[in-house]
Structures are given as C-alpha cells and as structure tokens.
Design a protein around this motif. Sequence first.
Motif, PDB file in Angstrom:
ATOM      1  N   MET A 195       0.926  -1.198   0.119  1.00 25.90           N
ATOM      2  CA  MET A 195       0.027   0.010  -0.132  1.00 25.90           C
ATOM      3  C   MET A 195       0.737   1.292  -0.158  1.00 25.90           C
ATOM      4  O   MET A 195       2.040   1.367   0.296  1.00 25.90           O
ATOM      5  CB  MET A 195      -0.873  -0.118   1.419  1.00 25.90           C
ATOM      6  CG  MET A 195      -1.736  -0.963   1.230  1.00 25.90           C
ATOM      7  SD  MET A 195      -3.069  -1.078   0.023  1.00 25.90           S
ATOM      8  CE  MET A 195      -4.028   0.298   0.283  1.00 25.90           C
ATOM      9  N   ILE A 196       0.325   2.401  -0.197  1.00 31.47           N
ATOM     10  CA  ILE A 196       0.983   3.858  -0.223  1.00 31.47           C
ATOM     11  C   ILE A 196       1.380   3.921   1.126  1.00 31.47           C
ATOM     12  O   ILE A 196       0.370   4.058   1.915  1.00 31.47           O
ATOM     13  CB  ILE A 196       0.125   4.717  -1.071  1.00 31.47           C
ATOM     14  CG1 ILE A 196      -0.085   4.174  -2.655  1.00 31.47           C
ATOM     15  CG2 ILE A 196       0.760   5.995  -0.965  1.00 31.47           C
ATOM     16  CD1 ILE A 196      -1.315   5.179  -3.070  1.00 31.47           C
ATOM     17  N   ASP A 197       2.563   4.649   1.392  1.00 29.44           N
ATOM     18  CA  ASP A 197       2.969   5.114   2.707  1.00 29.44           C
ATOM     19  C   ASP A 197       2.180   6.495   2.706  1.00 29.44           C
ATOM     20  O   ASP A 197       2.590   7.598   2.116  1.00 29.44           O
ATOM     21  CB  ASP A 197       4.150   5.297   2.721  1.00 29.44           C
ATOM     22  CG  ASP A 197       4.804   5.646   4.064  1.00 29.44           C
ATOM     23  OD1 ASP A 197       4.093   6.008   4.641  1.00 29.44           O
ATOM     24  OD2 ASP A 197       6.168   5.821   4.403  1.00 29.44           O
ATOM     25  N   ALA A 198       1.143   6.655   3.834  1.00 29.86           N
ATOM     26  CA  ALA A 198       0.280   7.763   3.726  1.00 29.86           C
ATOM     27  C   ALA A 198       1.051   8.803   4.491  1.00 29.86           C
ATOM     28  O   ALA A 198       0.742  10.062   4.624  1.00 29.86           O
ATOM     29  CB  ALA A 198      -0.929   7.583   4.365  1.00 29.86           C
ATOM     30  N   HIS A 199       2.277   8.397   4.995  1.00 31.23           N
ATOM     31  CA  HIS A 199       3.082   9.329   5.965  1.00 31.23           C
ATOM     32  C   HIS A 199       4.194   9.983   5.249  1.00 31.23           C
ATOM     33  O   HIS A 199       4.908  10.820   5.765  1.00 31.23           O
ATOM     34  CB  HIS A 199       3.313   8.828   7.448  1.00 31.23           C
ATOM     35  CG  HIS A 199       2.363   8.231   7.998  1.00 31.23           C
ATOM     36  ND1 HIS A 199       1.427   8.904   8.647  1.00 31.23           N
ATOM     37  CD2 HIS A 199       2.012   7.052   8.117  1.00 31.23           C
ATOM     38  CE1 HIS A 199       0.476   8.171   9.286  1.00 31.23           C
ATOM     39  NE2 HIS A 199       0.809   6.657   9.030  1.00 31.23           N
ATOM     40  N   SER A 200       4.407   9.694   4.158  1.00 32.98           N
ATOM     41  CA  SER A 200       5.683  10.391   3.503  1.00 32.98           C
ATOM     42  C   SER A 200       5.202  11.090   2.180  1.00 32.98           C
ATOM     43  O   SER A 200       4.590  10.443   1.318  1.00 32.98           O
ATOM     44  CB  SER A 200       6.706   9.378   3.201  1.00 32.98           C
ATOM     45  OG  SER A 200       6.074   8.423   2.478  1.00 32.98           O
ATOM     46  N   ALA A 201       5.931  12.309   1.925  1.00 37.13           N
ATOM     47  CA  ALA A 201       5.795  12.969   0.433  1.00 37.13           C
ATOM     48  C   ALA A 201       6.821  12.228  -0.593  1.00 37.13           C
ATOM     49  O   ALA A 201       7.768  12.314   0.093  1.00 37.13           O
ATOM     50  CB  ALA A 201       5.846  14.450   0.659  1.00 37.13           C
ATOM     51  N   GLY A 202       6.129  12.010  -1.808  1.00 39.40           N
ATOM     52  CA  GLY A 202       7.293  11.627  -2.455  1.00 39.40           C
ATOM     53  C   GLY A 202       6.734  10.984  -3.896  1.00 39.40           C
ATOM     54  O   GLY A 202       5.461  11.082  -4.127  1.00 39.40           O
ATOM     55  N   ILE A 203       7.418  10.638  -4.819  1.00 41.08           N
ATOM     56  CA  ILE A 203       7.017   9.986  -6.038  1.00 41.08           C
ATOM     57  C   ILE A 203       6.866   8.525  -5.609  1.00 41.08           C
ATOM     58  O   ILE A 203       7.418   7.952  -4.907  1.00 41.08           O
ATOM     59  CB  ILE A 203       8.048   9.966  -7.114  1.00 41.08           C
ATOM     60  CG1 ILE A 203       8.681  11.555  -7.264  1.00 41.08           C
ATOM     61  CG2 ILE A 203       7.831   9.294  -8.254  1.00 41.08           C
ATOM     62  CD1 ILE A 203       7.732  12.313  -7.763  1.00 41.08           C
ATOM     63  N   LEU A 204       5.504   7.986  -6.171  1.00 38.15           N
ATOM     64  CA  LEU A 204       5.209   6.680  -6.011  1.00 38.15           C
ATOM     65  C   LEU A 204       6.093   5.544  -6.854  1.00 38.15           C
ATOM     66  O   LEU A 204       6.097   5.902  -8.073  1.00 38.15           O
ATOM     67  CB  LEU A 204       3.502   6.666  -6.277  1.00 38.15           C
ATOM     68  CG  LEU A 204       2.580   7.425  -5.391  1.00 38.15           C
ATOM     69  CD1 LEU A 204       1.345   6.993  -5.835  1.00 38.15           C
ATOM     70  CD2 LEU A 204       3.015   7.348  -4.106  1.00 38.15           C
ATOM     71  N   PRO A 205       6.384   4.543  -6.243  1.00 37.63           N
ATOM     72  CA  PRO A 205       7.051   3.613  -6.816  1.00 37.63           C
ATOM     73  C   PRO A 205       6.120   2.563  -7.550  1.00 37.63           C
ATOM     74  O   PRO A 205       4.965   2.617  -7.588  1.00 37.63           O
ATOM     75  CB  PRO A 205       8.113   2.882  -5.795  1.00 37.63           C
ATOM     76  CG  PRO A 205       7.056   3.037  -4.619  1.00 37.63           C
ATOM     77  CD  PRO A 205       6.404   4.539  -4.755  1.00 37.63           C
ATOM     78  N   CYS A 206       6.633   1.863  -8.150  1.00 33.67           N
ATOM     79  CA  CYS A 206       5.965   0.839  -9.326  1.00 33.67           C
ATOM     80  C   CYS A 206       4.930   0.223  -8.353  1.00 33.67           C
ATOM     81  O   CYS A 206       3.671   0.014  -8.742  1.00 33.67           O
ATOM     82  CB  CYS A 206       6.848  -0.256  -9.920  1.00 33.67           C
ATOM     83  SG  CYS A 206       8.027  -0.992  -9.013  1.00 33.67           S
ATOM     84  N   GLN A 207       5.073  -0.557  -7.145  1.00 36.38           N
ATOM     85  CA  GLN A 207       4.254  -1.359  -6.432  1.00 36.38           C
ATOM     86  C   GLN A 207       3.163  -0.350  -5.779  1.00 36.38           C
ATOM     87  O   GLN A 207       2.028  -1.059  -5.896  1.00 36.38           O
ATOM     88  CB  GLN A 207       5.030  -2.001  -5.252  1.00 36.38           C
ATOM     89  CG  GLN A 207       5.594  -1.036  -4.063  1.00 36.38           C
ATOM     90  CD  GLN A 207       7.109  -0.582  -4.395  1.00 36.38           C
ATOM     91  OE1 GLN A 207       7.642  -0.752  -5.485  1.00 36.38           O
ATOM     92  NE2 GLN A 207       7.776  -0.427  -3.492  1.00 36.38           N
ATOM     93  N   ALA A 208       3.170   0.819  -5.514  1.00 30.01           N
ATOM     94  CA  ALA A 208       2.258   1.870  -5.383  1.00 30.01           C
ATOM     95  C   ALA A 208       1.353   2.088  -6.608  1.00 30.01           C
ATOM     96  O   ALA A 208       0.068   2.219  -6.289  1.00 30.01           O
ATOM     97  CB  ALA A 208       2.836   2.953  -4.571  1.00 30.01           C
ATOM     98  N   ILE A 209       2.081   2.196  -7.549  1.00 29.29           N
ATOM     99  CA  ILE A 209       1.270   2.253  -8.865  1.00 29.29           C
ATOM    100  C   ILE A 209       0.223   1.051  -9.140  1.00 29.29           C
ATOM    101  O   ILE A 209      -0.924   1.079  -9.239  1.00 29.29           O
ATOM    102  CB  ILE A 209       2.082   2.666 -10.034  1.00 29.29           C
ATOM    103  CG1 ILE A 209       2.524   3.916  -9.766  1.00 29.29           C
ATOM    104  CG2 ILE A 209       1.225   2.621 -11.494  1.00 29.29           C
ATOM    105  CD1 ILE A 209       3.787   4.395 -10.901  1.00 29.29           C
ATOM    106  N   GLU A 210       0.826  -0.143  -8.800  1.00 27.59           N
ATOM    107  CA  GLU A 210       0.076  -1.451  -9.138  1.00 27.59           C
ATOM    108  C   GLU A 210      -1.155  -1.333  -7.912  1.00 27.59           C
ATOM    109  O   GLU A 210      -2.264  -1.821  -8.352  1.00 27.59           O
ATOM    110  CB  GLU A 210       0.983  -2.463  -9.053  1.00 27.59           C
ATOM    111  CG  GLU A 210       2.116  -2.543 -10.328  1.00 27.59           C
ATOM    112  CD  GLU A 210       3.131  -3.442 -10.002  1.00 27.59           C
ATOM    113  OE1 GLU A 210       3.182  -3.656  -8.921  1.00 27.59           O
ATOM    114  OE2 GLU A 210       3.867  -3.705 -11.137  1.00 27.59           O
TER     115      GLU A 210
END
Length: 338
Positions: free
Chosen positions: A1-16
């Motif tokens: 899942m997406i890390d809701a506590h950090s700002a940044g670019i999403l990696p491939c697993q978060a896109i999936e």
Amino acid sequence: MIDAHSAGILPCQAIEDLIAQEAIGSLTPFDADQVQPASLDLRLAERAWRVRASFLPRGKRVKERLLDVSMHELDLTKGAVFERGCVYIAEVQERLALPGGVAARGNPKSSTGRVDVFVRLLTDYGAAFDDVAEGYEGPLYVEIAPQTFSVLARTGTRLNQLRLKRGLVPHLSTRDVGVDLSTGMVGFRGRRHAGVIDLDKEDGHDPRDFWEPLEARNGELLLDPNEFYILASKDDVVIPVLEAAEMTPIDPAVGEFRVHYAGFFDPGFGAEETLSKGSKGVLEVRSRETPFLLEDGQTVARLVYEPLTAQPQRLYGEGGSHYLRQGLKLSKHFRPWK
C-alpha cells in the motif's frame, strides 16, 4: 500500500496498488510492462482530432473545447499519420479516480522526445498542461504536435508517461547538465522533409534518412535557428534507487536554445552493477530564432532530484531497455548508426 505519511514519488508497487484499487483504470487490460519503476506508460485510445490550435480546458471538459477547435477526426485503430507542423488531440486509454493526497504529472517518453514530437497531457477543467490535480477523477487526453518528422501512431502507441506523487514533494538536490562537444561525432541534426516514422517499429528505420551526423570544431557547435539536435551530456548521470529525477530547461537568458521537453529519469538509471560511474544523458536540443554557438561543457539543462515514498521493487533497466548504458544514441526506432 501507499505510505500515507511520506511525501514523494510513488514507486511501481504503489502504482500497481492504485490499479488494483481502480484508482487508475483502463478501457483495455493493462500491458504487463506498462508500469515502470516510478511511472506509468499511457496508451493512445481509438480517436484523435486535428485541431486548429492548442488550448487549455480551463473550467470545461476537453470534449467541450474540442467542439470549438476540431477540424476532422482520425481513426487510430487503423493507424494514422500525425503530420509535422500540425496539432492533434488524442484520447488516452487510461483514466483516473485518484484518492485524496495523490496528484500526478505527465511527460513525454524518451523515444517520443528524441523524434521531436511535442506531447502534453490534458485533463478536464485543467488550467495547466501535464499537471493532474490531487484527487482528479476523469479521462486523460494528449496534445500531439510533431515538429521535425511526421509520425505514424495507432491505438496502443505509448507517447507519454504519468508520474504519481503524494503530498508536496521536496527537491532533494539539483545538478547542472553540460553538453559534450569534445571530440569525434558529437550529435545529430534532424533532416527536414524526411519520411514518416512508425512509432511502434523498433530498429526499423535507416537513421541516415532522418539524421545528419555532426562533428564539433574546437569544442564548439553552431546551432542553426529552428533546428532540432540530439546531443549527449558531458558527465555521466546516476539516479539513486530511492530517488527519481526530472530534466528541466534552464533560464533562456543563458542562451538561444532549450533542452527539449523535460524528461523523467527512473530510479537506478546509470546505477547498474556493470557501470562504474553512470550513463550519459541524451539531450534533445531545439535552437530558437537566433544562431547560437554552443561550447563544450556548457550548461544546457538541470536535473532536479526528488524522493520516492519507498524503494521500487524494480529498477531502471531490469528486464532490458533500449537505452541501457547509452551513450550518444538515437531513439529506438532507428537501426544503429554505421
């Protein structure tokens, strides 16, 4: 899942994860190689329109604005030629229903920029090209404007990519990028009045029909007005595995040129085990109205580094890439220069 506590670019697993949650949808099943280490390739849908002018929706749906500017429709299922000097709007197969806190940015793929095709992302009600607002829900479109070559595209052709991000992403660092004009063949200049480039045909075009090789003299290269050049960076580039980078134009006050259509660099670029210090960045340079004398090492662009929310499960080049360990290299559409 997406890390809701950090700002940044999403990696491939978060896109999936977003695809699995249907926050990113598609008219057809996703391709197995569509998700990159820190971006998602977008695919053309079935229709495009020749338009008389570029536009921004600014409070309207894209299709509403098309009623004002459309000249004729193209059927991409059979393939269609986008002619240089003309502007088109095309539907994209992917659509978004982003959760709160997640926004996105579009950018041309490397192969698109290297054949001088200007591509910008459009969203309904959008007030800026390429930017997708946080929580956007709706379809995606691309503006396509070939500058030097006419190109053939069809349903499924990938011209641009989407980088998704959470929160206000900080700039970790910046790095000036100089141009290599030291010795030998230093670049290529696009030939005007060349044939059509099939954007889905790899290694299928003779580069001599489309490009003129260039040699620098005394470490200098004269850029002719309104011409398009492929050059290489002076120094090698490395993108750390927890970062992504975007190449941005520099202040036009430093020269009568711009590096063409800022590009994304995925995490791990230039960091393969077989490389000791990185890989060249290829520079797509368009001169302006005035001739300009470019010097070896002169700064022509800037790399902006941003953090990822997590290390991607895949890095740049895993599974192969046309641009892996690249030097001065044309797009994947051309056979090697001989």
